[in-house]
Enzyme design. Structure first.
Site, PDB file in Angstrom:
ATOM      1  N   HIS A 114       0.830  -1.209   0.000  1.00 54.32           N
ATOM      2  CA  HIS A 114       0.000   0.000   0.000  1.00 54.32           C
ATOM      3  C   HIS A 114       0.865   1.260   0.000  1.00 54.32           C
ATOM      4  CE1 HIS A 114      -4.313  -1.169   0.715  1.00 54.32           C
ATOM      5  NE2 HIS A 114      -3.695  -2.341   0.713  1.00 54.32           N
TER       6      HIS A 114
ATOM      7  N   ASP B 111      -4.417   6.848   2.001  1.00 53.59           N
ATOM      8  CA  ASP B 111      -4.884   5.564   1.511  1.00 53.59           C
ATOM      9  C   ASP B 111      -6.412   5.619   1.613  1.00 53.59           C
ATOM     10  OD1 ASP B 111      -3.526   2.467   1.403  1.00 53.59           O
ATOM     11  OD2 ASP B 111      -5.693   2.605   1.640  1.00 53.59           O
TER      12      ASP B 111
HETATM   13  C1  U2F Z   1      -1.965  -6.435  -0.845  1.00 55.91           C
HETATM   14  O1  U2F Z   1      -1.134  -7.076  -1.769  1.00 55.91           O
HETATM   15  P1  U2F Z   1       0.266  -7.842  -1.746  1.00 55.91           P
HETATM   16  O2  U2F Z   1       1.327  -6.961  -1.292  1.00 55.91           O
HETATM   17  O3  U2F Z   1       0.207  -9.145  -1.048  1.00 55.91           O
HETATM   18  O4  U2F Z   1       0.392  -8.229  -3.316  1.00 55.91           O
HETATM   19  P2  U2F Z   1       0.396  -7.372  -4.645  1.00 55.91           P
HETATM   20  O5  U2F Z   1      -0.667  -6.355  -4.683  1.00 55.91           O
HETATM   21  O6  U2F Z   1       0.378  -8.357  -5.727  1.00 55.91           O
HETATM   22  O7  U2F Z   1       1.787  -6.621  -4.611  1.00 55.91           O
HETATM   23  C2  U2F Z   1       2.978  -7.296  -4.476  1.00 55.91           C
HETATM   24  C3  U2F Z   1       4.066  -6.371  -4.979  1.00 55.91           C
HETATM   25  O8  U2F Z   1       5.321  -6.862  -4.531  1.00 55.91           O
HETATM   26  C4  U2F Z   1       6.187  -7.035  -5.631  1.00 55.91           C
HETATM   27  C5  U2F Z   1       5.296  -7.176  -6.839  1.00 55.91           C
HETATM   28  C6  U2F Z   1       4.125  -6.285  -6.490  1.00 55.91           C
HETATM   29  O9  U2F Z   1       4.393  -4.959  -6.884  1.00 55.91           O
HETATM   30  O10 U2F Z   1       5.999  -6.799  -8.015  1.00 55.91           O
HETATM   31  N1  U2F Z   1       7.024  -8.240  -5.426  1.00 55.91           N
HETATM   32  C7  U2F Z   1       8.340  -8.175  -5.754  1.00 55.91           C
HETATM   33  O11 U2F Z   1       8.845  -7.145  -6.220  1.00 55.91           O
HETATM   34  N2  U2F Z   1       9.109  -9.286  -5.552  1.00 55.91           N
HETATM   35  C8  U2F Z   1       8.608 -10.439  -5.047  1.00 55.91           C
HETATM   36  O12 U2F Z   1       9.375 -11.405  -4.902  1.00 55.91           O
HETATM   37  C9  U2F Z   1       7.225 -10.502  -4.741  1.00 55.91           C
HETATM   38  C10 U2F Z   1       6.458  -9.386  -4.949  1.00 55.91           C
HETATM   39  C11 U2F Z   1      -3.205  -7.308  -0.654  1.00 55.91           C
HETATM   40  F1  U2F Z   1      -2.815  -8.503  -0.112  1.00 55.91           F
HETATM   41  C12 U2F Z   1      -3.905  -7.510  -1.980  1.00 55.91           C
HETATM   42  O13 U2F Z   1      -5.042  -8.330  -1.791  1.00 55.91           O
HETATM   43  C13 U2F Z   1      -4.293  -6.168  -2.591  1.00 55.91           C
HETATM   44  O14 U2F Z   1      -4.847  -6.353  -3.864  1.00 55.91           O
HETATM   45  C14 U2F Z   1      -3.036  -5.281  -2.684  1.00 55.91           C
HETATM   46  C15 U2F Z   1      -3.327  -3.887  -3.201  1.00 55.91           C
HETATM   47  O15 U2F Z   1      -4.202  -3.222  -2.363  1.00 55.91           O
HETATM   48  O16 U2F Z   1      -2.381  -5.178  -1.420  1.00 55.91           O
END
Ligand code: U2F
Length: 447
Positions: A20, A114
């Site tokens: 976020h 946010d």
């Molecule tokens: C929450 O999301 P998360 O942080 O669990 O997952 P994503 O929205 O997919 O974002 C993961 C980011 O981390 C990066 C990837 C994404 O930009 O490129 N990343 C990385 O650089 N290297 C890695 O090995 C693994 C990931 C929540 F859980 C979700 O349900 C929501 O949709 C989201 C947005 O609000 O936030």
């Protein structure tokens, strides 16, 4: 008339969990770069600021807010940390802002938060300033939070007259085929916890925002974008952020990109479950067995304990076939032509990165918006396939890999996701919708 130095002061309140704060900071970096005489004060917890490498930079000043725990306490579970933080706000933010205003003598002229922070409406009134919430996920998921009261009302009357215990919410435009079981927890069930209460309050206050910004682009879902426009004073689709804002650089210490070059076009499976989730042990095991048996080369972003959590001998046997890294340069990997599919938890940032990279998805959602995202990927955009029965087994994972990597259906999925990629690229052309919306956003925040 010359504007006095730093007569404008934008306060930014980040949600310090999951992905976020990073995207919010990226958006602010872009705005701040265009207006060096506006002061930007960015507030998040120490842990979150350390993760996003948020450092004071030119006109952006970074501040830590209290995380709700006594000094030195380490939360046992992410939900404990989130619960305590929600309990500490908005007081923790308010104290920090008041200190900065007193220190600088510059009042807040715009509040970016946010979108979770329903209290932004009230706070902006007190400051007599604009309120600009950023929704970091997809348009369909914010819609279900806005319509939570209606969904609860309809669903409770339906289930008392009806035999169906998983009613659909097709009374909402743009969400036909979506069922209650696809919704984020807290919309219909488990409605009392701090996260659910926060999202419910958010849904009822976003209409008061000066403008709602979203990390999306109009063509993701034009029908829902129109519905949202009728609910908000103004909606600005300013994404996908991977294309519209500066990105946090992830070092490629294990040389994933070099390794990808050695593989054929669309031949590699990329696996990642985002920043919060690790699948349960039996599913990790099943996924590993399927990856080994399918023989497709793979990169797995795996933050757990490899030796303990993966099958015995797996690391040794697959050391040529695959690469396991704790944190991968995901965005770059997904843009590489060698990648054929992404196994994902359906976090919104990962979905946008797959859209921009033209990569179909295998979906194993866990919580929040992820099931709804899975539904849209499969049934609305046709660019993802869910894991049968919702949990990895060796057999269902092999079937999903086969389908996406080697079948006609997989080819159609790739074709469709490339279509969305085209739309995203169009949106960021100089006269494209996201570019225009970004310009409007910058003007509103800085005027
Ligand atoms: C929450 O999301 P998360 O942080 O669990 O997952 P994503 O929205 O997919 O974002 C993961 C980011 O981390 C990066 C990837 C994404 O930009 O490129 N990343 C990385 O650089 N290297 C890695 O090995 C693994 C990931 C929540 F859980 C979700 O349900 C929501 O949709 C989201 C947005 O609000 O936030």
């Amino acid at each position: 008339i010359a504007i006095p130095f730093e007569s404008k002061h934008v306060a930014i309140l980040a949600f310090p969990f999951g992905t976020h704060a990073g995207p919010l900071l990226g958006m602010v970096l872009r705005i701040a770069a265009e207006y060096p005489d506006v002061r930007f004060s960015f507030f998040s917890t120490r842990a979150s600021n350390a993760k996003t490498s948020a450092l004071n930079k030119g006109n952006i000043h970074i501040y830590n807010v209290h995380d709700g725990f006594p000094e030195g306490h380490v939360p046992r579970h992410p939900m404990e940390a989130i619960g305590k933080f929600i309990y500490a706000m908005p007081g923790n933010f308010r104290n920090a802002i008041d200190e900065v205003v007193a220190e600088t003598g510059v009042n807040i002229t715009c509040l970016i938060t946010d979108a979770f922070y329903w209290f932004g409406a009230e706070m902006a009134k007190e400051f007599d300033c604009k309120w600009v919430p950023l929704w970091t996920a997809g348009p369909h998921s914010v819609l279900v939070h806005i319509e939570t009261d209606l969904i609860r009302e309809r669903v409770s009357s339906k289930s008392s007259n009806d035999v169906c215990d998983d009613p659909s919410i097709d009374f909402l435009t743009g969400l036909s085929g979506v069922k209650v079981s696809d919704l984020p927890e807290g919309v219909v069930r488990d409605i009392e916890n701090p996260m659910a209460t926060m999202l419910h309050r958010m849904g009822t206050t976003l209409s008061q925002a000066t403008v709602v910004a979203m990390n999306s682009f109009t063509d993701v879902h034009p029908v829902i974008a129109d519905v949202l426009k009728s609910k908000f004073k103004m909606l600005l689709n300013v994404g996908p952020f991977t294309l519209t804002t500066p990105q946090h650089h992830v070092p490629d210490e294990e040389h994933c990109l070099e390794w990808l070059k050695q593989h054929k076009k669309e031949s590699v499976v990329y696996v990642s479950f985002g920043s919060i989730i690790t699948p349960p042990p039996h599913e990790l095991f099943a996924l590993a067995e399927a990856l080994e048996e399918c023989k497709f080369p793979f990169i797995w972003a795996f933050s757990g304990n490899r030796e303990k959590q993966l099958p015995k001998g797996f690391l040794e046997r697959t050391k040529k076939q695959g690469k396991i890294v704790a944190w991968a340069p995901q965005n770059e990997i997904l843009q590489h032509p060698s990648v054929g599919v992404c196994v994902t938890h359906c976090g919104w940032n990962s979905i946008l990165e797959c859209m921009v990279g033209g990569i179909p998805m295998i979906c194993r959602p866990f919580f929040g918006d992820q099931k709804l995202n899975n539904k849209m990927l499969e049934h609305e955009w046709g660019i993802g396939v869910g894991i049968e029965n919702g949990a990895f087994t060796k057999e269902n994972t092999l079937r999903a890999l086969e389908l996406t990597m080697s079948s006609e259906k997989g080819r159609v999925m790739r074709h469709k996701v490339l279509g969305l990629r085209e739309c995203a690229l169009k949106a960021i052309e100089p006269q494209g919708s996201s570019m225009k919306d970004f310009t409007t956003l910058i003007n509103i925040v800085t005027s």
